[in-house]
Design a protein around this motif. Structure first.
Motif, PDB file in Angstrom:
ATOM      1  N   ILE A   7      -1.403  -6.595   0.131  1.00  0.00           N
ATOM      2  CA  ILE A   7      -0.652  -6.061  -1.006  1.00  0.00           C
ATOM      3  C   ILE A   7      -1.522  -5.208  -1.924  1.00  0.00           C
ATOM      4  CG2 ILE A   7       0.581  -6.707  -3.107  1.00  0.00           C
ATOM      5  CD1 ILE A   7       1.693  -9.075  -1.580  1.00  0.00           C
ATOM      6  N   ALA A   8      -2.737  -5.622  -2.174  1.00  0.00           N
ATOM      7  CA  ALA A   8      -3.557  -4.928  -3.164  1.00  0.00           C
ATOM      8  C   ALA A   8      -4.539  -3.938  -2.557  1.00  0.00           C
ATOM      9  CB  ALA A   8      -4.310  -5.952  -4.006  1.00  0.00           C
ATOM     10  N   LEU A   9      -5.159  -4.287  -1.443  1.00  0.00           N
ATOM     11  CA  LEU A   9      -6.233  -3.456  -0.919  1.00  0.00           C
ATOM     12  C   LEU A   9      -5.745  -2.335  -0.001  1.00  0.00           C
ATOM     13  CD1 LEU A   9      -9.258  -3.188  -1.032  1.00  0.00           C
ATOM     14  CD2 LEU A   9      -9.420  -4.686   0.940  1.00  0.00           C
ATOM     15  N   LEU A  10      -4.931  -2.661   0.978  1.00  0.00           N
ATOM     16  CA  LEU A  10      -4.489  -1.648   1.940  1.00  0.00           C
ATOM     17  C   LEU A  10      -3.653  -0.525   1.326  1.00  0.00           C
ATOM     18  CD1 LEU A  10      -3.751  -3.754   5.139  1.00  0.00           C
ATOM     19  CD2 LEU A  10      -5.713  -2.305   4.637  1.00  0.00           C
ATOM     20  N   PRO A  11      -2.696  -0.836   0.426  1.00  0.00           N
ATOM     21  CA  PRO A  11      -1.947   0.274  -0.166  1.00  0.00           C
ATOM     22  C   PRO A  11      -2.830   1.212  -0.994  1.00  0.00           C
ATOM     23  CG  PRO A  11      -0.760  -1.766  -0.508  1.00  0.00           C
ATOM     24  CD  PRO A  11      -2.103  -2.121   0.052  1.00  0.00           C
ATOM     25  N   ALA A  12      -3.925   0.722  -1.544  1.00  0.00           N
ATOM     26  CA  ALA A  12      -4.819   1.598  -2.304  1.00  0.00           C
ATOM     27  C   ALA A  12      -5.737   2.393  -1.390  1.00  0.00           C
ATOM     28  CB  ALA A  12      -5.645   0.769  -3.284  1.00  0.00           C
ATOM     29  N   LEU A  13      -6.095   1.828  -0.250  1.00  0.00           N
ATOM     30  CA  LEU A  13      -6.988   2.530   0.673  1.00  0.00           C
ATOM     31  C   LEU A  13      -6.291   3.676   1.405  1.00  0.00           C
ATOM     32  CD1 LEU A  13      -9.095  -0.355   2.224  1.00  0.00           C
ATOM     33  CD2 LEU A  13      -9.785   1.329   0.521  1.00  0.00           C
TER      34      LEU A  13
END
Length: 128
Positions: A7-13
Motif C-alpha cells: 500500500i505505501a511503498l509500491l504505489p510510490a515507487l
C-alpha cells in the motif's frame, strides 16, 4: 508487513520509476513538449506529500499511497466524495490541495530536459 509494502511503498515507487524513465528519454518527447509536461507534472504530483485523514487524525503519505488507501476503502462509487480540498469517502480522505499545487507548479516551470535553453533573443539569428 506485506500490506505496508503493497500500500505505501509500491504505489510510490511506480510514479518515481516512470518519472526517471521520462526524464532519461526526454529527447523522444521533443515533438510534443506539452504532453511531456502534463505527464511529468502528473507523476510529480502523485509523489507530493499529503495528509491521509481517517477517524480523528491524519497521517502524512504520498498522494498515490493515499489514493490507493481511499480506493481500497471504497465499497461502491456512490461513496466517493470530491472537492478542491479533499478526495475520499466518509471514513478516509486525502487532501487534494498539495497534489493540485505541485501539478500546477510543475506544469508551468520550463523543463530543460524538453526544451534546450536558449540565450539572447530570437531576432539575433535573423539580424546576423
Amino acid at each position: 508487513m506485506l500490506m505496508i509494502i503493497a500500500i505505501a511503498l509500491l504505489p510510490a515507487l511506480l510514479p518515481l520509476a516512470l518519472l526517471v524513465i521520462m526524464w532519461r528519454r526526454a529527447p523522444r518527447w521533443r515533438g510534443d513538449p506539452w504532453l511531456y509536461r502534463v505527464m511529468f507534472s502528473l507523476l510529480a504530483a502523485l509523489l507530493a506529500p499529503t495528509l491521509l485523514m481517517a477517524g480523528h487524525g491524519g497521517l502524512p503519505c504520498p498522494t498515490i499511497g493515499g489514493l490507493v488507501l481511499v480506493l481500497m476503502d471504497l465499497e461502491w462509487i456512490g461513496q466517493l466524495q470530491m472537492n478542491l480540498i479533499a478526495f475520499g469517502t466518509e471514513d478516509t480522505a486525502i487532501l487534494s490541495a498539495p497534489f493540485l499545487f505541485v501539478f500546477a507548479i510543475a506544469l508551468f516551470i520550463p523543463l530543460r530536459t524538453v526544451r534546450p535553453a536558449t540565450f539572447g533573443f530570437d531576432d539575433d539569428d535573423a539580424a546576423g
